[in-house]
Write a protein that holds these residues in place. Structure first.
Motif, mmCIF file in Angstrom:
data_model
loop_
_atom_site.group_PDB
_atom_site.id
_atom_site.type_symbol
_atom_site.label_atom_id
_atom_site.label_comp_id
_atom_site.label_asym_id
_atom_site.label_seq_id
_atom_site.Cartn_x
_atom_site.Cartn_y
_atom_site.Cartn_z
ATOM 1 N N ASP A 22 8.249 -10.450 -8.459
ATOM 2 C CA ASP A 22 7.985 -9.310 -7.591
ATOM 3 C C ASP A 22 6.842 -8.493 -8.166
ATOM 4 O O ASP A 22 6.486 -8.624 -9.345
ATOM 5 C CB ASP A 22 9.246 -8.441 -7.468
ATOM 6 N N LEU A 23 6.263 -7.643 -7.324
ATOM 7 C CA LEU A 23 5.137 -6.828 -7.763
ATOM 8 C C LEU A 23 5.483 -5.985 -8.999
ATOM 9 O O LEU A 23 4.746 -5.959 -9.971
ATOM 10 C CB LEU A 23 4.707 -5.901 -6.607
ATOM 11 N N GLU A 44 1.469 6.289 -7.207
ATOM 12 C CA GLU A 44 0.423 7.183 -7.694
ATOM 13 C C GLU A 44 0.862 8.646 -7.605
ATOM 14 O O GLU A 44 0.639 9.431 -8.538
ATOM 15 C CB GLU A 44 -0.857 6.971 -6.880
ATOM 16 N N THR A 45 1.532 8.991 -6.509
ATOM 17 C CA THR A 45 2.032 10.361 -6.362
ATOM 18 C C THR A 45 3.088 10.670 -7.428
ATOM 19 O O THR A 45 3.154 11.784 -7.965
ATOM 20 C CB THR A 45 2.629 10.562 -4.957
ATOM 21 N N ALA A 46 3.905 9.640 -7.760
ATOM 22 C CA ALA A 46 4.920 9.822 -8.801
ATOM 23 C C ALA A 46 4.273 10.100 -10.153
ATOM 24 O O ALA A 46 4.741 10.955 -10.933
ATOM 25 C CB ALA A 46 5.817 8.593 -8.874
ATOM 26 N N GLU A 92 0.815 -1.213 0.000
ATOM 27 C CA GLU A 92 0.000 0.000 0.000
ATOM 28 C C GLU A 92 0.851 1.267 0.000
ATOM 29 O O GLU A 92 0.549 2.235 -0.696
ATOM 30 C CB GLU A 92 -0.946 -0.008 1.211
ATOM 31 N N SER A 93 1.936 1.244 0.769
ATOM 32 C CA SER A 93 2.805 2.431 0.785
ATOM 33 C C SER A 93 3.487 2.611 -0.573
ATOM 34 O O SER A 93 3.620 3.733 -1.084
ATOM 35 C CB SER A 93 3.848 2.310 1.900
ATOM 36 N N ALA A 94 3.899 1.491 -1.211
ATOM 37 C CA ALA A 94 4.550 1.593 -2.520
ATOM 38 C C ALA A 94 3.575 2.078 -3.593
ATOM 39 O O ALA A 94 3.924 2.907 -4.450
ATOM 40 C CB ALA A 94 5.129 0.230 -2.905
ATOM 41 N N VAL A 113 -3.376 -1.645 -11.990
ATOM 42 C CA VAL A 113 -2.274 -2.307 -11.278
ATOM 43 C C VAL A 113 -2.819 -3.207 -10.178
ATOM 44 O O VAL A 113 -2.409 -4.368 -10.032
ATOM 45 C CB VAL A 113 -1.306 -1.255 -10.699
ATOM 46 N N ARG A 114 -3.763 -2.695 -9.414
ATOM 47 C CA ARG A 114 -4.329 -3.491 -8.312
ATOM 48 C C ARG A 114 -5.086 -4.711 -8.859
ATOM 49 O O ARG A 114 -4.996 -5.805 -8.288
ATOM 50 C CB ARG A 114 -5.290 -2.626 -7.484
#
Length: 588
Positions: A574-575, A533-535, A526-528, A553-554
């Protein structure tokens, strides 16, 4: 060597007999709806001197088994925080004194009516006043009434009766031939010793026990923690006994002193198995102690005594309860539960016999009277449940349930658990928190959190921490293997309680889902995603486009996770690697 081997085999036969008697009798009696106490009593009679004769000295077993009562009082003490106990002071010293005082006076008159001299009648009556803590506590626990208001009132009376054993023993000493000649100095010294014992125990509980358990917890030696728990219980009981007080009272006081400790749940879980076994052994010993020869020789007197003492005591308990505004149903239930004599009567009668107040035959008759009353009590409770009035629920002054927030159990209170707890606490949810890291516990206490020491991989700890009644269990530990074990145990033992878990990575998430958790979240996802999204917004993406990309993505991540769970494999991707397909397909 052959003699030694024979003796060892004989001892082993007795141990096996005790275990077999309980294992066979108790499930049968509980299945018949007769309760475990009556099963233990009749099993003890069956293997005792007047049954199969496997045991000849029941009193030796009783002396050891009394530790079960001691441990039971310790666990009750752990549930009684000092503020809660202070809130019960009126029930203890008001209701308790009223019931004990009225019963002593009336039962002394009953003894005189049965033909005993005044001094013997007083000893017989006061002994019968002391209710069996072991039987009443066990019955309350089986009925699920121990933590209810009516159960707490009964506990308050039992505590007062435990306190009453001290002045009653002093009265026996005064009634003894030549007892009145004892110097006032001797009695004063005895009182000072008793008060000093209490003061020493309180001081140890406030300033020594918590630091001791912190050191032991840091050592991470589970068997040492168990030994320390037993040391606290037995040491406090011994301290009170040496001071002339009740062992059970000492254990209860130690429990109260530790009730606000961070190690409360761990202590309860460590002591509970010993408490259960020794309490069962106590009831077996009581059954063995039933001397059928004495009963046969004095059948008329014993049966009349049982009937008279129980009837008068029950009527007085009912009367005192009604006078203090208890309902008709609660008063009858209290009378059915508490009309018997108890284990402290044996102590009082033995003291009276050694002081020359009562003879050996009278002691045996009185002891048999108490034991028979203890054996009858489970039957009286069954009769009350089937024939007595049903308690009606009153809604006067009670607000309708609206927007209620249930309780939650959080296992692990590191950086993740601390954050996860904040929404629950902010909404007034009742949260129980356990952790095995003493530094985490101390740190949390500095910020006003109450965190208990406890190993979440132990079923007894989960039960003690409230997993059975929780609305949700949050697994927030950072050890993947430990989290998986807790999840599997929680879903197996508490299948109706939702389990929400922290996952280390994708592989761990798959394992948790396969273990049956209701919800899992990878600790960095969630933090990533929030950072990603902010990026997007920073580099110039439109807000709506950024939201659509994040939804894609989700969705892809959830699909791949479902596929891996169904397939039972972990692809090792990896994600970020897995989501490369998002940009390749031009999503967003």
């Amino acid at each position: 060597m052959a003699v030694e081997a024979s003796g060892a085999a004989s001892d082993l036969v007795q141990v096996v007999s005790l275990l077999a008697a309980g294992v066979i009798a108790v499930p049968i009696f509980k299945r018949l709806g007769l309760g475990s106490v009556l099963g233990y009593l009749l099993a003890g009679l069956a293997i005792g001197p007047f049954g199969l004769g496997l045991f000849t000295d029941a009193h030796a077993i009783l002396h050891v088994a009394e530790l079960g009562v001691v441990m039971f009082l310790f666990i009750i003490g752990l549930e009684m925080e000092p503020s809660r106990l202070w809130g019960m002071r009126r029930a203890i010293f008001g209701l308790g004194l009223a019931q004990v005082g009225a019963c002593i006076a009336a039962l002394t008159l009953v003894g005189i009516a049965l033909g005993f001299p005044v001094s013997v009648a007083f000893v017989a009556g006061t002994g019968f006043v002391l209710t069996s803590t072991a039987i009443v506590m066990q019955l309350l626990e089986e009925r699920g009434a121990l933590s209810t208001p009516k159960g707490q009132r009964i506990v308050a009376i039992l505590l007062l009766e435990d306190l009453a054993i001290v002045p009653l023993l002093a009265a026996v000493a005064l009634l003894a031939p030549g007892g009145a000649e004892a110097s006032g100095m001797e009695r004063a010294v005895a009182v000072v010793i008793a008060l000093a014992s209490v003061a020493a125990l309180v001081a140890a509980g406030r300033w020594l026990l918590n630091p001791l358990f912190r050191l032991l917890a840091a050592a991470k030696a589970r068997e040492v923690m168990t030994a320390a728990a037993l040391l606290v219980v037995l040491g406090s009981a011994l301290a009170m006994q040496l001071g002339g007080l009740s062992m059970a009272m000492g254990a209860f006081l130690a429990g109260v002193l530790l009730s606000e400790s961070s190690f409360r749940h761990q202590l309860e879980a460590d002591v509970e198995p010993f408490r259960g076994i020794l309490l069962g052994l106590f009831f077996l010993g009581v059954g063995m102690s039933l001397d059928l020869t004495v009963i046969a020789a004095n059948a008329g007197l014993i049966l009349a005594s049982v009937a008279a003492y129980m009837a008068v005591k029950g009527l007085l308990i009912y009367g005192v309860a009604r006078a203090l505004r208890a309902s008709h149903a609660e008063s009858l239930e209290r009378a059915a539960l508490m009309a018997q004599g108890g284990e402290f009567a044996f102590v009082l009668y033995a003291a009276a016999a050694s002081a020359g107040i009562i003879g050996g035959t009278t002691n045996a008759v009185l002891t048999a009277t108490v034991i028979l009353s203890m054996a009858i009590t489970p039957l009286m409770v069954i009769a009350f449940d089937r024939l007595g009035p049903k308690a009606s629920l009153s809604t006067d002054g009670v607000e309708a349930p609206e927007d209620l927030v249930g309780s939650a159990l959080i296992v692990g209170f590191g950086r993740f658990g601390q954050i996860a707890s904040q929404p629950l606490i902010s909404q007034g949810c009742s949260v129980s928190i356990i952790d095995t890291n003493p530094s985490n516990i101390r740190l949390a206490e500095g910020f006003g959190f109450k965190v208990y020491y406890g190993d979440g991989t132990r079923l007894d700890i989960l039960r003690a921490a409230g997993a059975m009644t929780a609305r949700a269990i949050l697994i927030c530990v950072d050890d993947p293997a430990m989290a998986k074990r807790i999840a599997e145990m929680a879903k197996a033992e508490f299948p109706l309680v939702p389990v929400l878990a922290r996952a280390r990575d994708r592989e761990h998430a798959v394992e948790l889902i396969q273990a049956g958790v209701t919800y899992q979240v990878r600790e960095t996802v969630e933090s990533a995603l929030a950072l990603g999204e902010t990026a997007l917004l920073t580099v110039g993406a439109e807000p709506e486009a950024a939201r659509a990309i994040m939804e894609e993505v989700r969705r892809r991540d959830a699909e791949r996770l479902d596929l891996e769970v169904v397939g039972g494999i972990y692809a090792g991707r990896d994600l970020i690697q897995g989501n490369m397909a998002v940009s390749a397909n031009g999503a967003g």
